[in-house]
Design an enzyme around this catalytic site. Structure first.
Site, short mmCIF file in Angstrom:
data_model
loop_
_atom_site.label_atom_id
_atom_site.label_comp_id
_atom_site.label_asym_id
_atom_site.label_seq_id
_atom_site.Cartn_x
_atom_site.Cartn_y
_atom_site.Cartn_z
N LEU A 34 0.60 -1.12 0.31
CA LEU A 34 0.17 -0.04 -0.43
C LEU A 34 0.79 1.31 -0.14
CD1 LEU A 34 -3.71 -0.98 2.24
CD2 LEU A 34 -2.82 -1.28 -0.08
N ILE A 59 7.09 -7.51 -0.41
CA ILE A 59 7.64 -8.69 -0.89
C ILE A 59 9.08 -8.43 -0.58
CG2 ILE A 59 6.51 -8.53 -3.11
CD1 ILE A 59 8.60 -7.06 -4.74
N THR A 133 7.90 -5.49 -18.40
CA THR A 133 7.68 -4.23 -18.80
C THR A 133 8.38 -4.87 -21.07
OG1 THR A 133 7.77 -1.70 -19.62
CG2 THR A 133 8.97 -2.88 -17.99
N ASP A 134 7.76 -3.45 -21.39
CA ASP A 134 8.59 -3.55 -22.87
C ASP A 134 9.80 -2.54 -22.64
OD1 ASP A 134 6.49 -1.62 -23.09
OD2 ASP A 134 6.49 -1.69 -24.97
N GLU A 135 9.91 -2.23 -21.64
CA GLU A 135 10.50 -1.06 -21.25
C GLU A 135 12.03 -1.31 -21.21
OE1 GLU A 135 9.36 2.76 -19.39
OE2 GLU A 135 7.24 2.33 -20.03
N TYR A 158 13.09 3.44 -13.84
CA TYR A 158 12.49 2.43 -13.96
C TYR A 158 12.62 1.39 -15.03
CZ TYR A 158 8.07 -0.27 -15.32
OH TYR A 158 6.93 -1.03 -15.61
N SER A 161 15.31 -0.76 -12.45
CA SER A 161 14.68 -1.70 -12.31
C SER A 161 14.25 -2.85 -12.72
CB SER A 161 14.42 -1.19 -10.91
OG SER A 161 13.35 -0.59 -11.12
N LYS A 162 13.90 -3.06 -13.64
CA LYS A 162 12.68 -3.90 -13.91
C LYS A 162 13.54 -4.95 -14.82
CE LYS A 162 8.68 -4.28 -13.81
NZ LYS A 162 7.96 -5.00 -13.20
N LYS A 197 -0.69 8.97 -14.62
CA LYS A 197 -0.10 8.06 -15.68
C LYS A 197 -0.82 8.98 -16.64
CE LYS A 197 2.46 5.02 -14.29
NZ LYS A 197 2.55 3.44 -13.69
N LEU A 198 -0.31 8.98 -18.52
CA LEU A 198 -0.94 10.05 -19.05
C LEU A 198 -2.65 9.62 -19.62
CD1 LEU A 198 -0.26 11.35 -22.17
CD2 LEU A 198 -0.08 9.82 -22.87
N ARG A 290 10.38 15.14 -21.03
CA ARG A 290 11.10 14.02 -20.34
C ARG A 290 12.19 14.05 -20.21
NH1 ARG A 290 7.51 8.23 -20.05
NH2 ARG A 290 6.60 9.18 -18.45
P1 NAD Z 1 0.94 0.64 -9.96
O1 NAD Z 1 1.83 1.08 -9.61
O2 NAD Z 1 -1.04 0.89 -9.88
O3 NAD Z 1 0.77 -0.85 -8.33
C1 NAD Z 1 1.60 -1.22 -8.39
C2 NAD Z 1 1.60 -2.10 -6.24
O4 NAD Z 1 2.77 -2.22 -5.92
C3 NAD Z 1 0.92 -0.88 -6.16
O5 NAD Z 1 -1.05 -1.79 -4.92
C4 NAD Z 1 2.19 -0.94 -4.37
O6 NAD Z 1 1.44 -0.63 -3.48
C5 NAD Z 1 2.62 -2.42 -4.66
N1 NAD Z 1 4.21 -1.87 -4.26
C6 NAD Z 1 5.04 -1.43 -4.18
N2 NAD Z 1 6.07 -1.72 -4.13
C7 NAD Z 1 5.79 -3.11 -2.41
C8 NAD Z 1 6.18 -3.99 -2.47
N3 NAD Z 1 7.50 -3.63 -1.41
N4 NAD Z 1 5.98 -4.74 -2.25
C9 NAD Z 1 4.82 -5.05 -2.41
N5 NAD Z 1 3.58 -4.26 -2.72
C10 NAD Z 1 4.61 -3.11 -3.35
O7 NAD Z 1 1.44 -0.26 -10.88
P2 NAD Z 1 1.37 -1.02 -12.48
O8 NAD Z 1 0.31 -0.28 -13.24
O9 NAD Z 1 -0.40 -2.15 -11.91
O10 NAD Z 1 2.08 -2.35 -12.73
C11 NAD Z 1 1.87 -3.73 -12.45
C12 NAD Z 1 3.36 -4.25 -12.43
O11 NAD Z 1 3.21 -4.19 -14.29
C13 NAD Z 1 4.98 -3.47 -12.44
O12 NAD Z 1 5.73 -4.56 -12.05
C14 NAD Z 1 4.72 -3.08 -13.94
O13 NAD Z 1 6.09 -3.16 -14.07
C15 NAD Z 1 4.49 -4.07 -14.87
N6 NAD Z 1 3.53 -3.56 -15.85
C16 NAD Z 1 3.19 -2.28 -16.19
C17 NAD Z 1 2.08 -2.05 -17.04
C18 NAD Z 1 1.58 -0.35 -17.15
O14 NAD Z 1 1.20 0.03 -18.54
N7 NAD Z 1 1.04 0.23 -15.88
C19 NAD Z 1 2.78 -2.38 -18.81
C20 NAD Z 1 4.17 -3.64 -18.50
C21 NAD Z 1 4.72 -3.29 -17.12
#
Ligand code: NAD
Length: 349
Positions: A34, A59, A133-135, A158, A161-162, A197-198, A290
Site C-alpha cells: 500500500l 515483497i 514491461t517492454d521498456e 524504472y 530496475s525492471k 499516468k497519461l 521528459r
Molecule cells: P501500480 O503502481 O499501479 O501498482 C503497484 C502496486 O505494487 C501498488 O499497489 C503498490 O502498493 C505495490 N507495491 C509497491 N511496492 C511494493 C512492495 N515493496 N511490496 C509489496 N507491494 C508493493 O503498477 P501497475 O501499473 O499496476 O503495474 C504492475 C506491474 O506491471 C509492475 O510490475 C509494472 O512494472 C508492470 N507493468 C506495468 C505496465 C503499465 O502500463 N502500467 C506495463 C507493463 C508492465
C-alpha cells in the site's frame, strides 16, 4: 480452483487481475505494501468473500513471505508489485531499486525455498510468474518491433530496475530450477489506473477544463493495451506457458501520445462537453520533454499468439471509449486519490 499469491494486487493491473481471478473461483492471497499507488477501494467488492485475503506487507520481507507461503500453500506466485512510474524514478530512483530489485530477490528466495519443499504434482505444476514491461528493451526508431530476443537496453531508472528483476528471475530458473515465467507487456490503460499516468491524467484534466500537458512534440509512440487483455494474457501464460520462457504482450495499437490525447478529447466532446462549448482539444499544451524519453515502443506478440492462442479482445478505439466511460462513472474513486497527497502535478521534469 487454484490458490494464488499475488503481489501488488492493490495497484492498477494487479487489482484488475485479482478481481477477475476471484470472480473465476480462485483463492487469492493479496500481498501489497500500500504505497501511494496501492488502493483498497479498488478491492471493495471483495470485502466479504472468503476467497480473498489481503495482507499489507513488503515483497522483500522474507519472513512474511515464508509464513504466507507455508500457511496458504499457493499453486503459483504472480508478482505485480513494483514502483512503476518512470517520472517518479527520475525524481527518486532508490525506491525502484529497493522494491523492484532487492524486493524481487527476497520474494524469489522465499519462493524457491517453499517450492523445494513441495512434492509430486504440487512441485511439478508450481509457477512463479513475473510481470514485466517492454521498456526493458529500450527505444525503437520508426521501424521494427521488440521480440523476446531483443537485447535489453533500459534507459530510465524504472526500466533499469525492471530489467534487473527480469535477470534475477531468469537466473533463479537457470541456477535453482525454479519454474518461472516472465511477461513483458506494453503500456496498459483501463479502469483503476492511478491518475499520474497519461490516459487517466488527461481524462481528469480535460473533465476539469484544465490544460492538457503533452511532453515534447507529442510524437512518442506506445503500443497501448487494455488492462483486461493484459490480465487474460497473464492467465494464459500461467496456464500453459513453457517454464523458463518469456512472452511479449502487446496490443497491436501503436499510437503517438498526441493521437491518444486527441482521441480522448473527441470522446469527451461527445459524452461530457465543456460548459464553454470549446472543443477539449483546445486545452492541449506542449511542455518540456521528459529527460531520456524513449521515442517508440512496439511489441511483436506473435510468440504468445502462436504458442498459446492469445490475442487482445479490444482495439484501442473500443478500449479507450470504455475507459473514459469508466472514469466518468467512478468519480468518487478518483476523488479518493486526489484527496490525498497527489494533485495531478508534473513529476520527473
Ligand atoms: P501500480 O503502481 O499501479 O501498482 C503497484 C502496486 O505494487 C501498488 O499497489 C503498490 O502498493 C505495490 N507495491 C509497491 N511496492 C511494493 C512492495 N515493496 N511490496 C509489496 N507491494 C508493493 O503498477 P501497475 O501499473 O499496476 O503495474 C504492475 C506491474 O506491471 C509492475 O510490475 C509494472 O512494472 C508492470 N507493468 C506495468 C505496465 C503499465 O502500463 N502500467 C506495463 C507493463 C508492465
Amino acid at each position: 480452483m487454484k490458490t494464488l499469491l499475488v503481489t501488488g494486487g492493490a495497484g492498477f493491473i494487479g487489482a484488475n487481475f485479482v478481481l477477475k481471478a476471484v470472480a473465476a473461483g480462485n483463492r487469492v492471497v493479496n500481498l501489497d505494501k500500500l504505497t501511494y499507488a496501492g488502493n483498497l477501494q479498488t478491492l471493495a467488492a471483495l470485502e466479504d468473500t472468503p476467497l480473498h485475503t489481503f495482507v499489507k506487507g513488503d515483497i522483500g520481507d522474507r519472513e512474511l513471505i515464508k509464513t504466507l507461503l507455508s500457511e496458504h500453500r499457493p499453486d503459483a506466485v504472480v508478482n505485480f508489485a513494483a514502483e512503476s512510474h518512470v517520472d517518479r524514478s527520475i525524481d527518486g530512483p532508490a525506491a525502484f531499486i529497493e522494491t523492484n530489485v532487492v524486493g524481487t530477490l527476497g520474494l524469489l528466495e522465499a519462493t524457491r525455498d517453499y517450492w523445494r519443499g513441495l512434492e509430486g504434482d504440487a512441485a511439478e505444476s508450481f509457477r512463479f510468474l513475473h510481470v514485466s514491461t517492454d521498456e526493458v528493451y529500450g527505444s525503437l526508431g520508426d521501424e521494427g518491433y521488440f521480440t523476446e530476443t531483443t537485447p535489453y537496453a533500459p534507459n530510465s531508472p524504472y526500466s533499469a530496475s525492471k530489467a534487473a528483476s527480469d535477470h534475477l528471475v531468469r537466473a533463479f530458473h537457470h541456477t535453482y530450477g525454479l519454474p518461472v515465467l516472465t511477461t513483458n507487456c506494453s503500456n496498459n490503460y483501463g479502469p483503476y489506473q492511478f491518475p499520474e499516468k497519461l490516459i487517466p491524467l488527461v481524462i481528469q484534466k480535460a473533465l476539469a477544463g484544465e490544460s492538457l500537458p503533452i511532453y515534447g512534440d507529442g510524437m512518442n509512440v506506445r503500443d497501448w493495451l487494455f488492462v483486461e487483455d493484459h490480465c487474460d494474457a497473464i492467465r494464459r501464460v500461467l496456464e500453459a506457458g513453457r517454464v523458463g520462457e518469456t512472452y511479449n504482450v502487446g496490443g497491436n495499437s501503436e499510437r503517438a501520445n498526441i493521437v491518444v490525447v486527441k482521441t480522448i478529447c473527441a470522446i469527451l466532446d461527445d459524452v461530457a462537453p465543456l460548459a464553454s462549448g470549446q472543443p477539449h482539444e483546445s486545452l492541449i499544451t506542449f511542455v518540456r520533454d521528459r529527460p531520456g524519453h524513449d521515442r517508440r515502443y512496439a511489441i511483436d506478440a506473435r510468440k504468445l499468439k502462436n504458442e498459446l492462442g492469445w490475442s487482445p479482445a479490444h482495439t484501442f478505439e473500443t478500449g479507450i471509449r470504455e475507459t473514459v466511460q469508466w472514469y466518468l462513472e467512478n468519480k468518487p474513486w478518483v476523488q479518493g486519490i486526489l484527496d490525498g497527497s497527489y494533485k495531478l502535478e508534473r513529476l520527473g521534469a
